[in-house]
Scaffold this motif. Structure first.
Motif, PDB file in Angstrom:
ATOM      1  N   LEU A 134      19.914   3.661  -3.569  1.00  0.00           N
ATOM      2  CA  LEU A 134      19.970   2.264  -4.012  1.00  0.00           C
ATOM      3  C   LEU A 134      21.271   2.000  -4.760  1.00  0.00           C
ATOM      4  O   LEU A 134      21.926   0.972  -4.558  1.00  0.00           O
ATOM      5  N   LEU A 135      21.681   2.937  -5.613  1.00  0.00           N
ATOM      6  CA  LEU A 135      22.912   2.774  -6.389  1.00  0.00           C
ATOM      7  C   LEU A 135      24.142   2.797  -5.484  1.00  0.00           C
ATOM      8  O   LEU A 135      25.215   2.343  -5.881  1.00  0.00           O
ATOM      9  N   ARG A 136      23.982   3.339  -4.279  1.00  0.00           N
ATOM     10  CA  ARG A 136      25.090   3.353  -3.313  1.00  0.00           C
ATOM     11  C   ARG A 136      25.450   1.939  -2.877  1.00  0.00           C
ATOM     12  O   ARG A 136      26.613   1.640  -2.574  1.00  0.00           O
ATOM     13  N   LEU A 137      24.460   1.032  -2.843  1.00  0.00           N
ATOM     14  CA  LEU A 137      24.728  -0.350  -2.467  1.00  0.00           C
ATOM     15  C   LEU A 137      25.502  -1.071  -3.564  1.00  0.00           C
ATOM     16  O   LEU A 137      26.431  -1.821  -3.302  1.00  0.00           O
ATOM     17  N   PHE A 138      25.096  -0.830  -4.804  1.00  0.00           N
ATOM     18  CA  PHE A 138      25.807  -1.390  -5.957  1.00  0.00           C
ATOM     19  C   PHE A 138      25.387  -0.601  -7.192  1.00  0.00           C
ATOM     20  O   PHE A 138      24.214  -0.245  -7.352  1.00  0.00           O
ATOM     21  N   ASP A 139      26.348  -0.344  -8.075  1.00  0.00           N
ATOM     22  CA  ASP A 139      26.078   0.442  -9.278  1.00  0.00           C
ATOM     23  C   ASP A 139      25.423  -0.463 -10.328  1.00  0.00           C
ATOM     24  O   ASP A 139      26.083  -0.991 -11.230  1.00  0.00           O
ATOM     25  N   PHE A 140      24.102  -0.632 -10.207  1.00  0.00           N
ATOM     26  CA  PHE A 140      23.359  -1.478 -11.148  1.00  0.00           C
ATOM     27  C   PHE A 140      23.423  -0.932 -12.575  1.00  0.00           C
ATOM     28  O   PHE A 140      23.390  -1.687 -13.538  1.00  0.00           O
ATOM     29  N   VAL A 141      23.508   0.389 -12.707  1.00  0.00           N
ATOM     30  CA  VAL A 141      23.591   1.010 -14.035  1.00  0.00           C
ATOM     31  C   VAL A 141      24.856   0.550 -14.757  1.00  0.00           C
ATOM     32  O   VAL A 141      24.840   0.273 -15.955  1.00  0.00           O
ATOM     33  N   ALA A 142      25.954   0.454 -14.004  1.00  0.00           N
ATOM     34  CA  ALA A 142      27.216   0.005 -14.603  1.00  0.00           C
ATOM     35  C   ALA A 142      27.085  -1.421 -15.112  1.00  0.00           C
ATOM     36  O   ALA A 142      27.623  -1.769 -16.182  1.00  0.00           O
ATOM     37  N   TRP A 143      26.376  -2.245 -14.374  1.00  0.00           N
ATOM     38  CA  TRP A 143      26.189  -3.636 -14.815  1.00  0.00           C
ATOM     39  C   TRP A 143      25.383  -3.687 -16.113  1.00  0.00           C
ATOM     40  O   TRP A 143      25.731  -4.425 -17.045  1.00  0.00           O
ATOM     41  N   ILE A 144      24.300  -2.909 -16.200  1.00  0.00           N
ATOM     42  CA  ILE A 144      23.496  -2.871 -17.429  1.00  0.00           C
ATOM     43  C   ILE A 144      24.359  -2.411 -18.604  1.00  0.00           C
ATOM     44  O   ILE A 144      24.319  -2.998 -19.694  1.00  0.00           O
ATOM     45  N   GLU A 145      25.149  -1.367 -18.383  1.00  0.00           N
ATOM     46  CA  GLU A 145      26.014  -0.850 -19.453  1.00  0.00           C
ATOM     47  C   GLU A 145      27.003  -1.916 -19.918  1.00  0.00           C
ATOM     48  O   GLU A 145      27.248  -2.073 -21.120  1.00  0.00           O
ATOM     49  N   SER A 146      27.561  -2.657 -18.979  1.00  0.00           N
ATOM     50  CA  SER A 146      28.537  -3.695 -19.344  1.00  0.00           C
ATOM     51  C   SER A 146      27.891  -4.800 -20.171  1.00  0.00           C
ATOM     52  O   SER A 146      28.522  -5.367 -21.065  1.00  0.00           O
ATOM     53  N   ARG A 201       0.814  -1.219   0.000  1.00  0.00           N
ATOM     54  CA  ARG A 201       0.000   0.000   0.000  1.00  0.00           C
ATOM     55  C   ARG A 201       0.842   1.260   0.000  1.00  0.00           C
ATOM     56  O   ARG A 201       0.462   2.269  -0.569  1.00  0.00           O
ATOM     57  N   SER A 202       2.008   1.223   0.644  1.00  0.00           N
ATOM     58  CA  SER A 202       2.760   2.478   0.822  1.00  0.00           C
ATOM     59  C   SER A 202       4.109   2.495   0.120  1.00  0.00           C
ATOM     60  O   SER A 202       4.758   3.511   0.053  1.00  0.00           O
ATOM     61  N   ILE A 203       4.543   1.342  -0.403  1.00  0.00           N
ATOM     62  CA  ILE A 203       5.877   1.265  -0.977  1.00  0.00           C
ATOM     63  C   ILE A 203       5.809   1.372  -2.492  1.00  0.00           C
ATOM     64  O   ILE A 203       5.021   0.684  -3.133  1.00  0.00           O
ATOM     65  N   GLN A 204       6.631   2.234  -3.047  1.00  0.00           N
ATOM     66  CA  GLN A 204       6.751   2.364  -4.480  1.00  0.00           C
ATOM     67  C   GLN A 204       8.135   1.912  -4.908  1.00  0.00           C
ATOM     68  O   GLN A 204       9.076   1.955  -4.142  1.00  0.00           O
ATOM     69  N   ALA A 205       8.257   1.497  -6.161  1.00  0.00           N
ATOM     70  CA  ALA A 205       9.538   1.026  -6.658  1.00  0.00           C
ATOM     71  C   ALA A 205      10.463   2.194  -6.963  1.00  0.00           C
ATOM     72  O   ALA A 205      10.015   3.262  -7.351  1.00  0.00           O
ATOM     73  N   PHE A 206      11.740   1.965  -6.759  1.00  0.00           N
ATOM     74  CA  PHE A 206      12.706   2.900  -7.276  1.00  0.00           C
ATOM     75  C   PHE A 206      12.641   2.876  -8.800  1.00  0.00           C
ATOM     76  O   PHE A 206      12.317   1.852  -9.407  1.00  0.00           O
ATOM     77  N   LYS A 207      13.010   3.982  -9.427  1.00  0.00           N
ATOM     78  CA  LYS A 207      13.125   3.991 -10.891  1.00  0.00           C
ATOM     79  C   LYS A 207      14.191   2.991 -11.312  1.00  0.00           C
ATOM     80  O   LYS A 207      14.063   2.327 -12.341  1.00  0.00           O
ATOM     81  N   THR A 208      15.245   2.877 -10.498  1.00  0.00           N
ATOM     82  CA  THR A 208      16.323   1.925 -10.794  1.00  0.00           C
ATOM     83  C   THR A 208      15.782   0.505 -10.854  1.00  0.00           C
ATOM     84  O   THR A 208      16.143  -0.272 -11.749  1.00  0.00           O
ATOM     85  N   GLU A 209      14.902   0.151  -9.936  1.00  0.00           N
ATOM     86  CA  GLU A 209      14.308  -1.184  -9.938  1.00  0.00           C
ATOM     87  C   GLU A 209      13.529  -1.438 -11.216  1.00  0.00           C
ATOM     88  O   GLU A 209      13.637  -2.506 -11.827  1.00  0.00           O
ATOM     89  N   ARG A 210      12.746  -0.444 -11.617  1.00  0.00           N
ATOM     90  CA  ARG A 210      11.940  -0.620 -12.840  1.00  0.00           C
ATOM     91  C   ARG A 210      12.825  -0.775 -14.070  1.00  0.00           C
ATOM     92  O   ARG A 210      12.547  -1.587 -14.942  1.00  0.00           O
ATOM     93  N   VAL A 211      13.914   0.009 -14.120  1.00  0.00           N
ATOM     94  CA  VAL A 211      14.841  -0.091 -15.256  1.00  0.00           C
ATOM     95  C   VAL A 211      15.473  -1.480 -15.311  1.00  0.00           C
ATOM     96  O   VAL A 211      15.559  -2.098 -16.387  1.00  0.00           O
ATOM     97  N   ILE A 212      15.910  -1.971 -14.154  1.00  0.00           N
ATOM     98  CA  ILE A 212      16.560  -3.296 -14.105  1.00  0.00           C
ATOM     99  C   ILE A 212      15.585  -4.392 -14.496  1.00  0.00           C
ATOM    100  O   ILE A 212      15.913  -5.285 -15.297  1.00  0.00           O
ATOM    101  N   LEU A 213      14.384  -4.341 -13.941  1.00  0.00           N
ATOM    102  CA  LEU A 213      13.383  -5.378 -14.244  1.00  0.00           C
ATOM    103  C   LEU A 213      13.030  -5.372 -15.732  1.00  0.00           C
ATOM    104  O   LEU A 213      12.865  -6.441 -16.341  1.00  0.00           O
TER     105      LEU A 213
END
Length: 489
Positions: free
Chosen positions: A456-468, A406-418
């Motif tokens: 979220l990206l502070r935990l791990f740079d998911f964007v870098a993984w997608i780029e790779s 009810r109260s939690i929304q996804a990060f944009k990063t999560e949506r991009v990764i999914l």
């Protein structure tokens, strides 16, 4: 001593020590081999009491709380035996030490006991002025306790919300958090913080946590540094073990990582190593060692130096990985998460999948925000192993969870990764991949400009993984370039 000459409870103790981490049934079965007619339940209860008494004795002269409570018991015993002068000497010493260490709870008890005994003795040897002063001490201590309780409740609420909500994602969450801030500021303005370590500590911890979670890392870092100085100048107020100081060091190190100030970390890592060496509490030592490991790992993990990361992991095998049973659920899950990322970086995908699966099993973190990051990393392991059916199942499960919340929304990063993970056929030719990345780059790089996404990206740079993956580049090279291009998250 041969087994037949030993006490029953000592046999149980030897079995436990010999097997390190046995379960109860195993201990019971082995005990009945030596004592087939003895009661295991009675013997184990007696062992429990003996161990507890021994541990309490060992804590004496190492923890001021144990010493003061022990002195209160001595005073009571002396009074019951009509040794009144000796009793009041002990109580006077307890009151002085409780005032010195600002332990208001014990101070109130000591003064209350002293007044009770004076009443029974018809206030012999005490003036009205001295009596008034003792009641004044009581009232002042009660006021301080009330302020500390009110302030602690606000700090605890803040920590709870940040722990269970994760980063702020909705306007309501932001408003609820701001309401706490207003209440804390009002309480602080109406309180005399000067000279009270606990009130100052709680106030600055509240500020630092709030600034950290709202993305104001530089302001949070300044507050954490002030806290570190406060603790260094007031070591007599440290708890045993120093859990609050550990939280301060973690806050400083987390901030330094956020702004990529890796060269400033060793100073605080040395302080962390020092409190680990000086602590005798095993669980505290192991959890603090886990924190030390993480912040020695992060500079290399963030820069994509996975070979060095693996070497650091090997250095901590005996002191940390072999003692994971002592870690708290969250600390253990963090350890498994970062270990998985190291294995992914070293292209050890099967091992990564196995390790990240162990963290998912822990039901204690099932509904915490950390779990969502773990599930994303698990999806990356599936992707590298081309287990696309599992990816589809997990993605659908995550999406259902987001819809039902009810109260939690996804990060944009999560949506991009999914969305990316659902793509089965990336372009084959290099130029086609580059065109695809040029379209995707604008959206994913925008994530770095959002202070909430950066958490979220502070935990791990998911964007870098997608780029790779899109450009078929080495993840290490992409991460190193991202660290150079962006000074901080």
């Amino acid at each position: 001593m041969k087994e037949h000459n030993k006490k029953d409870y000592l046999i149980i103790y030897d079995i436990i020590v010999k097997n390190k981490f046995p379960d109860g049934d195993q201990v019971k079965d082995e005990f009945h081999i030596y004592r087939p007619n003895a009661s295991f339940e009675i013997s184990v209860q007696y062992l429990y009491e003996k161990l507890l008494d021994s541990l309490i004795l060992l804590r004496r002269h190492k923890d001021i709380y144990y010493d003061l409570f022990s002195s209160l018991c001595k005073a009571r015993m002396l009074y019951e035996r009509s040794l009144f002068e000796e009793c009041f000497d002990v109580l006077s010493d307890v009151i002085k030490q409780a005032e010195y260490y600002e332990i208001n709870e014990i101070l109130i008890i000591a003064v209350k006991v002293e007044l009770e005994y004076l009443l029974h003795l018809n206030f012999l040897g005490i003036t009205e002025r001295e009596l008034f002063h003792r009641h004044f001490i009581q009232n002042e201590s009660l006021k301080k306790i009330r302020k500390i309780v009110e302030q602690s409740s606000l700090h605890n609420l803040l920590k709870y919300r940040l722990m269970h909500w994760g980063a702020i994602r909705t306007s309501k969450q932001k408003q609820d958090l701001n309401d706490l801030v207003v209440s804390e500021l009002y309480l602080t303005a109406s309180s005399d913080l000067e000279g009270n370590f606990e009130l100052i500590r709680n106030h600055k911890l509240f500020q630092a946590n709030y600034l950290m979670e709202t993305g104001d890392y530089k302001a949070a870092l300044n507050t954490y540094k002030e806290l570190n100085l406060l603790f260094e100048q007031n070591q007599r107020f440290w708890s045993t073990p120093p859990v609050y100081y550990l939280a301060v060091l973690e806050g400083v190190l987390s901030n330094l990582r956020s702004i990529r100030a890796y060269n400033d970390m060793p100073y605080f890592l040395d302080k962390l190593e020092k409190i680990i060496k000086e602590s005798s509490a095993l669980e505290f030592k192991i959890n603090a060692t886990c924190l030390l490991f993480q912040y020695k790992l992060f500079p290399y993990l963030d820069k994509g130096n996975f070979v060095e990361c693996k070497r650091i992991m090997e250095d901590y095998q005996s002191s940390l990985f072999e003692k994971m049973v002592w870690l708290t659920p969250i600390r253990k899950s963090e350890l498994l998460l970062y270990s998985t990322l190291v294995h992914i970086g070293n292209q050890e995908y099967k091992l990564a999948k196995k390790i990240i699966g162990n963290s998912v099993v822990d039901h204690n973190i099932k509904y915490l925000p950390l779990m969502r990051t773990i599930r994303l990393v698990r999806l990356i392991a599936y992707y590298e192993l081309e287990e696309f059916e599992l990816i589809q199942y997990e993605v659908n499960s995550i999406l259902r969870g987001l819809i039902s919340s009810r109260s939690i929304q996804a990060f944009k990063t999560e949506r991009v990764i999914l969305r990316f993970l659902n793509k089965r056929n990336l372009p084959i030719l290099r130029r086609d991949r580059e065109k695809f990345w040029d379209k995707l780059r604008i959206e994913v790089y925008e994530l770095y400009n959002d202070k909430y996404e950066r958490q979220l990206l502070r935990l791990f740079d998911f964007v870098a993984w997608i780029e790779s993956k899109v450009l078929k580049s080495d993840l290490s090279i992409v991460l190193e370039r991202h660290v150079k291009d962006r000074i901080s998250f």
